[in-house]
Enzyme design. Structure first.
Site, PDB file in Angstrom:
ATOM      1  N   ASN A 222       0.851  -1.188   0.000  1.00 17.02           N
ATOM      2  CA  ASN A 222       0.000   0.000   0.000  1.00 17.02           C
ATOM      3  C   ASN A 222       0.891   1.243   0.000  1.00 17.02           C
ATOM      4  OD1 ASN A 222      -1.395   2.274   1.108  1.00 17.02           O
ATOM      5  ND2 ASN A 222      -3.068   0.927   1.687  1.00 17.02           N
TER       6      ASN A 222
ATOM      7  N   ASP B  54      -0.125   4.520  -0.055  1.00 16.26           N
ATOM      8  CA  ASP B  54      -0.828   5.761   0.338  1.00 16.26           C
ATOM      9  C   ASP B  54       0.098   6.789   0.983  1.00 16.26           C
ATOM     10  OD1 ASP B  54      -3.149   4.503  -0.415  1.00 16.26           O
ATOM     11  OD2 ASP B  54      -3.898   4.199   1.623  1.00 16.26           O
ATOM     12  N   HIS B  55       0.998   6.294   1.832  1.00 21.32           N
ATOM     13  CA  HIS B  55       1.742   7.259   2.641  1.00 21.32           C
ATOM     14  C   HIS B  55       2.927   7.891   1.922  1.00 21.32           C
ATOM     15  CE1 HIS B  55      -1.131   6.749   5.655  1.00 21.32           C
ATOM     16  NE2 HIS B  55      -0.918   5.447   5.737  1.00 21.32           N
TER      17      HIS B  55
ATOM     18  N   ARG C  46       4.058  18.825   1.752  1.00 19.42           N
ATOM     19  CA  ARG C  46       4.784  19.968   1.220  1.00 19.42           C
ATOM     20  C   ARG C  46       4.184  20.544  -0.050  1.00 19.42           C
ATOM     21  NH1 ARG C  46      10.121  21.514   2.335  1.00 19.42           N
ATOM     22  NH2 ARG C  46      10.140  21.807   4.563  1.00 19.42           N
TER      23      ARG C  46
ATOM     24  N   HIS D  97      -5.553   3.774  -1.686  1.00 20.97           N
ATOM     25  CA  HIS D  97      -6.871   4.124  -1.147  1.00 20.97           C
ATOM     26  C   HIS D  97      -7.201   5.553  -1.567  1.00 20.97           C
ATOM     27  CE1 HIS D  97      -9.524   4.368   2.763  1.00 20.97           C
ATOM     28  NE2 HIS D  97     -10.186   4.694   1.674  1.00 20.97           N
TER      29      HIS D  97
ATOM     30  N   ARG E  60      -9.382   8.226  -0.903  1.00 27.32           N
ATOM     31  CA  ARG E  60     -10.377   8.622   0.100  1.00 27.32           C
ATOM     32  C   ARG E  60     -11.247   9.743  -0.440  1.00 27.32           C
ATOM     33  NH1 ARG E  60      -8.877   6.651   5.563  1.00 27.32           N
ATOM     34  NH2 ARG E  60     -10.670   7.860   6.231  1.00 27.32           N
TER      35      ARG E  60
ATOM     36  N   ARG F 274      -7.070  12.904   0.984  1.00 27.99           N
ATOM     37  CA  ARG F 274      -6.014  13.389   1.878  1.00 27.99           C
ATOM     38  C   ARG F 274      -4.630  12.837   1.507  1.00 27.99           C
ATOM     39  NH1 ARG F 274      -7.465  10.185   7.435  1.00 27.99           N
ATOM     40  NH2 ARG F 274      -9.492  11.135   7.046  1.00 27.99           N
ATOM     41  N   HIS F 275      -4.579  11.675   0.864  1.00 22.72           N
ATOM     42  CA  HIS F 275      -3.259  11.216   0.389  1.00 22.72           C
ATOM     43  C   HIS F 275      -3.301  10.949  -1.114  1.00 22.72           C
ATOM     44  CE1 HIS F 275      -5.174   7.463   1.613  1.00 22.72           C
ATOM     45  NE2 HIS F 275      -4.870   7.605   2.897  1.00 22.72           N
TER      46      HIS F 275
ATOM     47  N   GLU G   7      -8.601   0.705  -3.331  1.00 25.46           N
ATOM     48  CA  GLU G   7      -9.347   0.681  -2.077  1.00 25.46           C
ATOM     49  C   GLU G   7     -10.208   1.937  -2.004  1.00 25.46           C
ATOM     50  OE1 GLU G   7      -6.634  -0.126   1.222  1.00 25.46           O
ATOM     51  OE2 GLU G   7      -8.041   0.962   2.487  1.00 25.46           O
TER      52      GLU G   7
ATOM     53  N   THR H 128      -7.062   6.456  10.136  1.00 26.83           N
ATOM     54  CA  THR H 128      -6.924   5.350   9.196  1.00 26.83           C
ATOM     55  C   THR H 128      -8.218   4.542   9.269  1.00 26.83           C
ATOM     56  OG1 THR H 128      -5.567   3.434   8.578  1.00 26.83           O
ATOM     57  CG2 THR H 128      -5.783   3.882  10.929  1.00 26.83           C
ATOM     58  N   THR H 129      -8.331   3.503   8.431  1.00 24.62           N
ATOM     59  CA  THR H 129      -9.559   2.716   8.417  1.00 24.62           C
ATOM     60  C   THR H 129      -9.688   1.976   9.742  1.00 24.62           C
ATOM     61  OG1 THR H 129      -9.083   2.422   6.078  1.00 24.62           O
ATOM     62  CG2 THR H 129     -10.887   1.114   6.988  1.00 24.62           C
TER      63      THR H 129
ATOM     64  N   GLU I 105     -11.123  -9.301   2.989  1.00 23.00           N
ATOM     65  CA  GLU I 105      -9.849  -8.956   3.622  1.00 23.00           C
ATOM     66  C   GLU I 105     -10.142  -8.785   5.108  1.00 23.00           C
ATOM     67  OE1 GLU I 105      -7.185  -6.287   1.699  1.00 23.00           O
ATOM     68  OE2 GLU I 105      -6.423  -5.509   3.596  1.00 23.00           O
TER      69      GLU I 105
ATOM     70  N   HIS J 170      -3.632  -4.602   7.798  1.00 24.01           N
ATOM     71  CA  HIS J 170      -3.738  -3.443   8.683  1.00 24.01           C
ATOM     72  C   HIS J 170      -2.824  -3.622   9.892  1.00 24.01           C
ATOM     73  CE1 HIS J 170      -5.293   0.270  10.318  1.00 24.01           C
ATOM     74  NE2 HIS J 170      -5.898   0.439   9.173  1.00 24.01           N
ATOM     75  N   GLY J 171      -1.888  -2.685  10.009  1.00 28.24           N
ATOM     76  CA  GLY J 171      -1.020  -2.656  11.178  1.00 28.24           C
ATOM     77  C   GLY J 171       0.061  -3.736  11.198  1.00 28.24           C
TER      78      GLY J 171
ATOM     79  N   GLY K 119       1.186  -1.409   4.351  1.00 29.09           N
ATOM     80  CA  GLY K 119       1.597  -0.098   3.881  1.00 29.09           C
ATOM     81  C   GLY K 119       2.413   0.702   4.868  1.00 29.09           C
TER      82      GLY K 119
HETATM   83  N1  PXP Z   1      -5.855  -3.132   4.031  1.00 38.56           N
HETATM   84  C1  PXP Z   1      -6.797  -2.172   4.116  1.00 38.56           C
HETATM   85  C2  PXP Z   1      -8.170  -2.489   3.644  1.00 38.56           C
HETATM   86  C3  PXP Z   1      -6.473  -0.892   4.626  1.00 38.56           C
HETATM   87  O1  PXP Z   1      -7.437   0.054   4.739  1.00 38.56           O
HETATM   88  C4  PXP Z   1      -5.147  -0.614   4.997  1.00 38.56           C
HETATM   89  C5  PXP Z   1      -4.781   0.763   5.458  1.00 38.56           C
HETATM   90  O2  PXP Z   1      -4.924   1.668   4.429  1.00 38.56           O
HETATM   91  C6  PXP Z   1      -4.200  -1.638   4.856  1.00 38.56           C
HETATM   92  C7  PXP Z   1      -4.587  -2.894   4.402  1.00 38.56           C
HETATM   93  C8  PXP Z   1      -2.768  -1.427   5.203  1.00 38.56           C
HETATM   94  O3  PXP Z   1      -2.638  -1.085   6.544  1.00 38.56           O
HETATM   95  P1  PXP Z   1      -1.263  -0.515   7.070  1.00 38.56           P
HETATM   96  O4  PXP Z   1      -1.004   0.752   6.337  1.00 38.56           O
HETATM   97  O5  PXP Z   1      -1.496  -0.358   8.526  1.00 38.56           O
HETATM   98  O6  PXP Z   1      -0.220  -1.561   6.745  1.00 38.56           O
END
Ligand code: PXP
Length: 252
Positions: free
Chosen positions: A12, A14-15, A23, A48, A50, A54-55, A75, A105-106, A156, A199-200, A221
């Site tokens: 992922n 996104d970040h 910036r 993702h 959103r 935001r990202h 996503e 976050t989600t 998921e 996630h996480g 991510g």
């Molecule tokens: N899967 C889904 C559906 C998510 O919403 C996220 C966070 O955007 C992730 C996976 C990845 O989570 P993390 O960024 O905490 O690894």
């Protein structure tokens, strides 16, 4: 049971966009990160879009859809706007997530059971366009059964609670949560759903999740992007891959 094939790693990105947007301007470029992830062994890219942008922004999704050579997992929230974008971009997969403006976050899983009529129609349109649809849910049986009923191809499972318990050092509770995730994976697989999780997840906590035999994909991510600061994105992905594979070896 024997593990289902090698576990795929979806990265992922996104970040990368979060840092860019802090910036303004164009750096760092999410597409460049996606291409580096691809070259480093990622099996797919997740982004993702959103509602508040935001990202990831619309132009990022377009660049990713056109520019990467591995599957794109789009996503998004189950809104008409996102459905129209998905139908135009035709990503490999769409992962439907709940979205709240105020969240960082989600936070939780989608309430599929509580919205099944609308989601059945929503998913059907994407499926007819050849897009695999995934529901991001908790491990409770009701949500898993509802996901199968509405015609999703994939669930998921949300590993955020497990990750939080692990980080707090509450290892017994983390173990209990892991068993619940495994039970959910077994149920989902028995209903014909492909099972993903995410996630996480970190180097430290990924092993327990990767060892769940029914899983075929993890989406990771935030930790990878943080680790990229210290060791580089390529090495961070390679190390995550190595840890996922070694957890799987234990099952054989
Ligand atoms: N899967 C889904 C559906 C998510 O919403 C996220 C966070 O955007 C992730 C996976 C990845 O989570 P993390 O960024 O905490 O690894």
């Amino acid at each position: 049971m024997k593990p289902l094939r090698q576990l795929r790693l979806g990265v992922n990105i996104d970040h990368v966009a979060t840092v860019r947007n802090a910036r303004g301007g164009d750096n760092p470029d999410p597409l460049r990160a996606a291409l580096l992830a691809e070259a480093s062994g990622a099996d797919g890219i997740t982004a993702h879009l959103r509602e508040d942008r935001r990202h990831i922004r619309d132009v990022d999704m377009e660049a990713l859809a056109a520019g990467i050579g591995i599957p794109l997992n789009f996503e998004c929230a189950a809104t008409d706007e996102m459905q129209a974008i998905a139908l135009r971009l035709r990503p490999h997969a769409v992962c439907l997530v709940p979205e709240k403006r105020e969240e960082r976050t989600t936070e939780g899983g989608l309430d599929v059971a509580g919205d099944d009529n609308r989601l059945t129609e929503y998913v059907a349109k994407l499926r007819e366009a050849g897009i695999r649809v995934s529901m991001f849910i908790g491990h409770d049986a009701e949500q898993i059964k509802a996901s199968a009923r509405i015609g999703a191809a994939v669930v998921e499972l949300h590993t955020g609670h497990y990750a939080d318990l692990f980080a707090a050092g509450e290892m017994q509770a983390a173990e209990t949560e892991l068993r619940a995730l495994a039970k959910g994976a077994t149920l989902a697989h028995s209903l014909g759903l492909e099972v993903h999780a995410g996630h996480g997840l970190t180097f430290e906590n990924v092993g327990g999740v990767a060892a769940i035999p029914e899983l075929v994909e993890l989406n990771i991510g935030h930790f990878l992007m943080g680790e990229a600061i210290f060791i580089g994105l390529g090495p961070a992905i390679e190390e995550m891959r190595r840890r996922m594979d070694s957890a799987r070896e234990g099952l054989a």
